[in-house]
Motif scaffolding. Sequence first.
Motif, short mmCIF file in Angstrom:
data_model
loop_
_atom_site.label_atom_id
_atom_site.label_comp_id
_atom_site.label_asym_id
_atom_site.label_seq_id
_atom_site.Cartn_x
_atom_site.Cartn_y
_atom_site.Cartn_z
N ALA A 1 -0.97 2.41 2.82
CA ALA A 1 0.45 1.89 3.42
C ALA A 1 1.47 2.63 2.84
N THR B 1 9.56 -3.91 4.81
CA THR B 1 9.87 -3.07 5.85
C THR B 1 9.89 -3.48 7.03
N THR C 1 4.08 2.99 5.37
CA THR C 1 5.87 2.62 5.37
C THR C 1 6.72 3.92 5.85
N HIS D 1 7.80 7.50 -3.03
CA HIS D 1 8.99 7.09 -3.50
C HIS D 1 10.26 8.17 -3.54
N THR E 1 6.47 -2.05 -0.56
CA THR E 1 4.84 -1.95 -0.09
C THR E 1 4.07 -2.10 -1.15
N THR F 1 2.85 -3.39 4.34
CA THR F 1 4.00 -2.74 4.58
C THR F 1 5.23 -4.01 4.80
N ILE G 1 8.92 3.24 8.69
CA ILE G 1 10.52 3.35 8.70
C ILE G 1 11.36 3.96 9.81
N GLY H 1 13.09 -0.41 4.64
CA GLY H 1 11.96 -0.30 3.89
C GLY H 1 11.74 0.46 2.46
N THR H 2 10.88 0.09 1.56
CA THR H 2 10.76 0.69 0.23
C THR H 2 9.42 0.85 -0.13
N ILE H 3 9.00 1.66 -0.81
CA ILE H 3 7.59 2.29 -1.37
C ILE H 3 7.41 0.94 -2.29
#
Length: 328
Positions: free
Chosen positions: A49, A250, A53, A171, A262, A245, A57, A257-259
């Motif tokens: 994932a 996201t 992500t 990230h 996720t 995700t 994005i 979106g961000t880690i």
Amino acid sequence: MRRRLLRDYGSLLGLLLIGAVLGLLSDRFLTASNLINVARQVSINAIVAAGMTVVIITGGIDLSVGSTIALAGCAALLAAGPFGDAVGMATGIAVAAGVGWLNGALVAWGRVPPFITTLATMTVVRGAALVLTNGEPIVRSEGAYLWLGQASVGPIPVPILLMVATLLGAHWFLSRTRWGTYVYAVGGNAEAARLCGIGLAGIQILVYVLGGALAGLAGLVLAARLSSAQPNTGVGFELDAIAATVLGGTSLMGGEGTIWGTTVGAFIIGVLNNGFNLMNVSPFYQLIAKGAVIVLAVLVDQLLKAGAARGAVAAMPVEVSEDRRLAR
């Protein structure tokens, strides 16, 4: 303010709520051994994932990661036989990254829509795994590669450590490098990014290669856990990765979106699976419940975003009228 908090931390609140409910329903859920087991089960999906992500994005999608997991594991164990585990593991990652490069090249240079591209390669790569193994599993119950899926460092299983390292690395890539900035720019407005001098093709290929390589790493971990590589593994893994995700906030439209989100999304799926198993819920009902949770989470997220947009539009006339009053 409350709406913004819900939008930013709603998935985390949802995870905590689900965990609290499952803790009340099962006295085994909140035990240390079970929580470690949950994290171990989540690790493979979270690794996949993270790559998904980055791809989403940019406005793309990768439906081939499940097949890539299978191909990477099979290629790794086949190469490990004559050349050793180190070469085998490197081969698995390289093959998976090659699949990502093919996806990226078709999207960036061939202008084939990501959905169609990866839908096609999903089938091609699965076929390649079956051809490579003649449709039979490759069993290898000894070797250093087993460390990836079965070893522990102190009380922490290695798959969890690999998950943490992957998530932190992803990230850092998105938030601390210029390439990460370009990823958001391409997803937000590809034409504007191009006019700013960002190479669209390079970024698109980069994210698919990264997504493929992480799917390959997940394939190695899975093969190590099972002590074998099977050409039919990974079926449906792309759906779990996309679900994690999207649950994490996201946008499928790209640019957002961000880690961190996720990670929360992956744990929501893992916690639900574990809780249902502890309560002996039928797998048939589990599918229904997981689908309902995903739809509900996305629906709430969309409603919150729509509310925020309406609030911003409603505030504009006030600001304009204030500016006019000051001008007079």
